[in-house]
Motif scaffolding. Structure first.
Motif, PDB file in Angstrom:
ATOM      1  N   PRO A   1       0.797  -1.233   0.000  1.00 19.24           N
ATOM      2  CA  PRO A   1       0.000   0.000   0.000  1.00 19.24           C
ATOM      3  C   PRO A   1       0.828   1.282   0.000  1.00 19.24           C
ATOM      4  O   PRO A   1       0.463   2.245  -0.678  1.00 19.24           O
ATOM      5  N   PHE A   2       1.967   1.282   0.707  1.00 28.38           N
ATOM      6  CA  PHE A   2       2.745   2.525   0.769  1.00 28.38           C
ATOM      7  C   PHE A   2       3.437   2.793  -0.567  1.00 28.38           C
ATOM      8  O   PHE A   2       3.491   3.929  -1.041  1.00 28.38           O
ATOM      9  N   GLY A   3       3.924   1.716  -1.202  1.00 25.91           N
ATOM     10  CA  GLY A   3       4.497   1.847  -2.542  1.00 25.91           C
ATOM     11  C   GLY A   3       3.432   2.357  -3.514  1.00 25.91           C
ATOM     12  O   GLY A   3       3.690   3.214  -4.368  1.00 25.91           O
ATOM     13  N   PHE A   4       2.223   1.852  -3.351  1.00 26.90           N
ATOM     14  CA  PHE A   4       1.116   2.249  -4.217  1.00 26.90           C
ATOM     15  C   PHE A   4       0.810   3.749  -4.043  1.00 26.90           C
ATOM     16  O   PHE A   4       0.616   4.471  -5.025  1.00 26.90           O
ATOM     17  N   LEU A   5       0.784   4.211  -2.801  1.00 26.09           N
ATOM     18  CA  LEU A   5       0.495   5.632  -2.545  1.00 26.09           C
ATOM     19  C   LEU A   5       1.613   6.514  -3.099  1.00 26.09           C
ATOM     20  O   LEU A   5       1.356   7.557  -3.699  1.00 26.09           O
ATOM     21  N   THR A   6       2.866   6.061  -2.896  1.00 27.18           N
ATOM     22  CA  THR A   6       4.006   6.829  -3.418  1.00 27.18           C
ATOM     23  C   THR A   6       3.921   6.898  -4.945  1.00 27.18           C
ATOM     24  O   THR A   6       4.131   7.949  -5.548  1.00 27.18           O
ATOM     25  N   GLY A   7       3.554   5.773  -5.536  1.00 29.70           N
ATOM     26  CA  GLY A   7       3.385   5.725  -6.996  1.00 29.70           C
ATOM     27  C   GLY A   7       2.311   6.682  -7.479  1.00 29.70           C
ATOM     28  O   GLY A   7       2.325   7.126  -8.628  1.00 29.70           O
ATOM     29  N   ASN A   8       1.389   7.010  -6.608  1.00 28.97           N
ATOM     30  CA  ASN A   8       0.341   7.973  -6.963  1.00 28.97           C
ATOM     31  C   ASN A   8       0.678   9.392  -6.516  1.00 28.97           C
ATOM     32  O   ASN A   8      -0.196  10.246  -6.395  1.00 28.97           O
ATOM     33  N   GLY A   9       1.968   9.600  -6.236  1.00 30.75           N
ATOM     34  CA  GLY A   9       2.428  10.970  -5.987  1.00 30.75           C
ATOM     35  C   GLY A   9       2.424  11.411  -4.534  1.00 30.75           C
ATOM     36  O   GLY A   9       2.683  12.579  -4.241  1.00 30.75           O
ATOM     37  N   MET A  10       2.126  10.496  -3.621  1.00 31.41           N
ATOM     38  CA  MET A  10       2.099  10.916  -2.216  1.00 31.41           C
ATOM     39  C   MET A  10       3.480  10.806  -1.571  1.00 31.41           C
ATOM     40  O   MET A  10       4.290   9.963  -1.965  1.00 31.41           O
ATOM     41  N   THR A  11       3.728  11.631  -0.590  1.00 28.39           N
ATOM     42  CA  THR A  11       4.928  11.514   0.239  1.00 28.39           C
ATOM     43  C   THR A  11       4.506  10.808   1.518  1.00 28.39           C
ATOM     44  O   THR A  11       3.610  11.285   2.210  1.00 28.39           O
ATOM     45  N   VAL A  12       5.146   9.654   1.784  1.00 26.44           N
ATOM     46  CA  VAL A  12       4.786   8.896   2.992  1.00 26.44           C
ATOM     47  C   VAL A  12       5.858   9.128   4.050  1.00 26.44           C
ATOM     48  O   VAL A  12       7.041   8.900   3.802  1.00 26.44           O
ATOM     49  N   ILE A  13       5.422   9.611   5.210  1.00 26.60           N
ATOM     50  CA  ILE A  13       6.366   9.878   6.302  1.00 26.60           C
ATOM     51  C   ILE A  13       6.251   8.741   7.311  1.00 26.60           C
ATOM     52  O   ILE A  13       5.217   8.570   7.956  1.00 26.60           O
ATOM     53  N   GLN A  14       7.335   7.935   7.404  1.00 23.02           N
ATOM     54  CA  GLN A  14       7.363   6.838   8.383  1.00 23.02           C
ATOM     55  C   GLN A  14       8.074   7.364   9.624  1.00 23.02           C
ATOM     56  O   GLN A  14       9.224   7.772   9.547  1.00 23.02           O
ATOM     57  N   LEU A  15       7.373   7.379  10.751  1.00 23.97           N
ATOM     58  CA  LEU A  15       7.988   7.945  11.964  1.00 23.97           C
ATOM     59  C   LEU A  15       8.990   6.979  12.584  1.00 23.97           C
ATOM     60  O   LEU A  15       8.775   5.768  12.596  1.00 23.97           O
TER      61      LEU A  15
END
Ligand code: X2X
Length: 356
Positions: free
Chosen positions: A304-318
């Protein structure tokens, strides 16, 4: 004349006794779901209804009504409507029932599970343990029978303005939250500007930019609503868990034969496994994916996180230190809410978690 009457009664008794048990059943049982059909919990509701129809040979037909249709959009009315029989079943979030049942704020205590080494194990221990039992008893005492758990998932933060990695980054961000007071309290404590909004209006609110952000689980809600169309940043902070409960009106429950009650409980148990698995894909140690494969329900999106990044999102993992900063910043919220939830219940949850 008397004899004719006797014969008629005898025939009636014979007719009634030879009818199937389902004779007194409704043609359709309404099951309420707050978000849409493609949400994680929409899929879980359909999974449960299909299992029940199959296992009862169609004696019990449960129809899910999605998108808060039975609630006129107002999700915090759901508990009362199941209790009074306007709705037969609900696959419900503890969040939406917490205004009526204060014990259900337990899973919404901010950052309670985020600090655990294995947050899924901790959650499962609570549900299977004493705290889970206490929550179910609290609901049943108020008039709704519970037959199983499900899962919306850990709620993560998305917004359109900036990467949020510290409490200070939240300052003045307008965040849509549900109409349950602990949410307003938590976001105010963090310096944000929380806005109550029913889910039924939320995506329009995101589109119009009425709010800057929101918090919802990634697999269950963010991906199905294509959150990247509205928000660029996702903070994977696991600040609270959103368990689901499968509830049924007690009179409806009592109307089912013991055999059908058993089938409903078995179906609820299977739906729990399915619901948890689809909420956890790509977020646990791989157990959820293995389970879905074992029941031939391989998901389209395994990362899911790869998918969101692929859709242009920046994912911040704390990092654990960053999570701890949020944990510390929300200590006053936990202090205010523990007495309302019940010290005993919170202690039971801590003991359940410590037992894994
Ligand atoms: O309103 C929400 O954010 C949702 C869909 O997750 C709930 O019903 C709690």
């Amino acid at each position: 004349m008397k004899k004719v009457l006797h014969v008629a009664i005898a025939l009636l008794v014979l007719a009634l006794s030879s009818m199937p048990a389902a004779a007194g059943y409704k043609e359709e049982y309404k099951l309420s779901v707050v978000p849409g059909a493609t949400s994680g919990w929409g899929l879980s509701a359909t999974y449960f209804a299909d299992l029940v129809a199959k296992k009862t040979d169609g004696r019990i037909v449960i129809k899910p009504y999605f998108s808060s249709q039975l609630l006129a959009g107002k999700q915090t009315s759901e508990f009362l409507m199941v209790r009074n029989g306007a709705i037969d079943f609900a696959l419900a979030s503890t969040i939406n029932w917490s205004p009526q049942i204060k014990e259900l704020n337990l899973p919404a205590l901010p950052f309670m599970l985020a600090m655990e080494p294995d947050r899924y194990k901790a959650l499962d221990a609570i549900e299977a343990g004493k705290a889970g039992k206490m929550m179910i008893e609290a609901i049943e005492k108020k008039g709704v029978k519970i037959i199983g758990w499900g899962e919306n998932g850990f709620r993560e933060l998305t917004n359109s303005k900036r990467a949020v990695a510290t409490p200070a980054d939240l300052k003045d961000l307008k965040i849509r939250v549900v109409g349950s007071p602990i949410f307003i309290d938590a976001f105010k404590e963090l310096g944000a500007n929380p806005v109550n909004m029913n889910w039924a209006e939320a995506t329009t609110g995101f589109q119009q930019g009425v709010v800057d952000g929101q918090e919802n689980p990634v697999n269950g809600i963010c991906i199905p609503v294509k959150i990247w169309n509205y928000h660029t940043y996702l903070t994977n902070w696991h600040y609270l868990i959103d368990p689901l409960l499968l509830g049924v009106n007690p009179k409806v429950w009592a109307s089912f034969s013991p055999e059908d009650q058993k089938i409903l409980l078995e179906s609820a148990a299977e739906a729990t496994l399915y619901s948890k698995a689809i909420a956890r894909i790509g977020m646990d140690n791989g157990e959820s994916l293995a389970y879905l494969k074992s029941i031939n329900m391989v998901p389209e999106i395994a990362d899911p996180f790869g998918f969101l990044t692929g859709n242009g999102m920046t994912v911040i993992q704390l990092t654990p230190e960053q999570t701890k900063a949020f944990y510390d910043a929300t200590a006053p919220v936990r202090e205010r809410w523990v007495p309302q939830i019940g010290e005993d219940l919170v202690k039971a949850a801590e003991a359940d978690m410590a037992s894994v």
